[in-house]
Enzyme design. Structure first.
Site, PDB file in Angstrom:
ATOM      1  N   LYS A   1      -2.012   4.119   4.136  1.00 21.13           N
ATOM      2  CA  LYS A   1      -2.784   4.979   3.245  1.00 21.13           C
ATOM      3  C   LYS A   1      -2.597   6.457   3.585  1.00 21.13           C
ATOM      4  CE  LYS A   1      -4.709   1.957   0.486  1.00 21.13           C
ATOM      5  NZ  LYS A   1      -4.378   1.929  -0.956  1.00 21.13           N
TER       6      LYS A   1
ATOM      7  N   ASN B   1       0.792  -1.229   0.000  1.00 25.74           N
ATOM      8  CA  ASN B   1       0.000   0.000   0.000  1.00 25.74           C
ATOM      9  C   ASN B   1       0.826   1.281   0.000  1.00 25.74           C
ATOM     10  OD1 ASN B   1      -2.862  -1.052   0.318  1.00 25.74           O
ATOM     11  ND2 ASN B   1      -1.881  -2.028   2.063  1.00 25.74           N
TER      12      ASN B   1
ATOM     13  N   TYR C   1      -3.108  -0.507   8.003  1.00 24.58           N
ATOM     14  CA  TYR C   1      -3.626  -0.097   6.695  1.00 24.58           C
ATOM     15  C   TYR C   1      -3.820   1.413   6.645  1.00 24.58           C
ATOM     16  CZ  TYR C   1      -6.867   0.018   2.684  1.00 24.58           C
ATOM     17  OH  TYR C   1      -7.497   0.284   1.489  1.00 24.58           O
TER      18      TYR C   1
ATOM     19  N   SER D   1      -7.325   5.961   0.210  1.00 24.06           N
ATOM     20  CA  SER D   1      -8.548   5.471   0.836  1.00 24.06           C
ATOM     21  C   SER D   1      -9.102   6.577   1.723  1.00 24.06           C
ATOM     22  CB  SER D   1      -8.240   4.223   1.677  1.00 24.06           C
ATOM     23  OG  SER D   1      -9.321   3.900   2.538  1.00 24.06           O
TER      24      SER D   1
END
Length: 261
Positions: free
Chosen positions: A154, A106, A150, A137
């Site tokens: 992001k 990511n 995550y 995101s």
């Protein structure tokens, strides 16, 4: 940007949103589409070639966790189409039980892919400028406790893309850097989230709320992604949520104090 007759590279094109984006780009009558992903998907490629015969469609393997794979993919892409107009970095993994892999896919992979794309697209080095769209995101705008790793990746991606969109760089490269932040979209990325949270032993109430959040369709998300490529100015950040595009403007919290002597 008018996408007709343009060359597009899509990294992670066989994902749920990615496949719909490929179709949406092709409907714009682009000249060449290069799909990069870890594994081939012959069924998808065959369907696209049958439906959009006016475009050339290629597949190039890529492992975004390996720099040498990224370099080789761009080298092969340049041999096929010479110049790039649009690069979309769309690879993603949401599973906080794999900390390093989450960061590698990511964040680190997108950083290396972006920098490599710039080498080919930089107008001051023989490229013709264009657009690099990095898919972040909504948790790259607002961190989420359920998926802290995550979210960190992001948020880092959003910061990286905005930083590289510095006007001085754009003056020389002619490459617009834009950040796209989809909200909940109905893809396999959101399926079976239990056990993938950062602190799984405490996450059951979060998972219950997560399951109730309204999701947009991949088709709608893809249309917004392609539209953003068409209309964005350098540095734009878009939240793509519930079928609506919202341009995000960040508050300035700090400005460096300069020596006056």
């Amino acid at each position: 940007m008018d996408l007709k007759d343009k060359n597009v590279i899509y990294i992670g094109g066989f994902g749920g949103i990615g496949q719909k984006c490929l179709q949406t780009f092709l409907k714009r009558e682009i000249k060449n589409l290069i799909v990069c992903d870890l594994h081939d998907n012959e069924e998808v490629l065959r369907s696209l070639r049958d439906s959009y015969s006016y475009s050339n469609i290629f597949y190039i393997p890529i492992d975004v966790t390996k720099n040498e794979s990224i370099e080789e993919a761009y080298k092969l892409a340049a041999k096929k189409v010479n110049k790039f107009d649009v690069v979309v970095n769309g690879c993603g993994l949401m599973n906080d039980s794999f900390i390093d892999l989450t960061i590698d896919i990511n964040l680190k992979g997108v950083i290396h892919s972006t920098l490599k794309a710039l080498e080919y697209m930089d107008a001051s080095k023989g490229g013709r400028g264009g657009v690099i769209a990095n898919i972040s995101s909504v948790v790259g705008l607002q961190p989420n406790g359920m998926f802290a790793i995550y979210s960190a990746a992001k948020c880092g991606l959003t910061a990286f893309t905005c930083s590289l969109a510095y006007p001085l760089y754009y003056k020389y490269t002619g490459v617009r850097l834009i950040t796209l932040c989809p909200g909940f979209t109905d893809t396999t990325l959101l399926d079976s989230v239990r056990g993938k949270e950062t602190l799984t032993e405490y996450a059951e109430p979060l998972a219950a709320a997560f399951a109730k959040v309204k999701r947009q369709t991949p088709d709608i998300c893809a249309e917004m992604i392609v539209k953003a490529v068409e209309i964005s100015k350098n540095g734009n950040v878009w939240m793509l949520d519930d079928g609506e595009m919202t341009e995000i403007e960040f508050q300035t919290f700090w400005k460096p104090k300069m020596n006056t002597q």
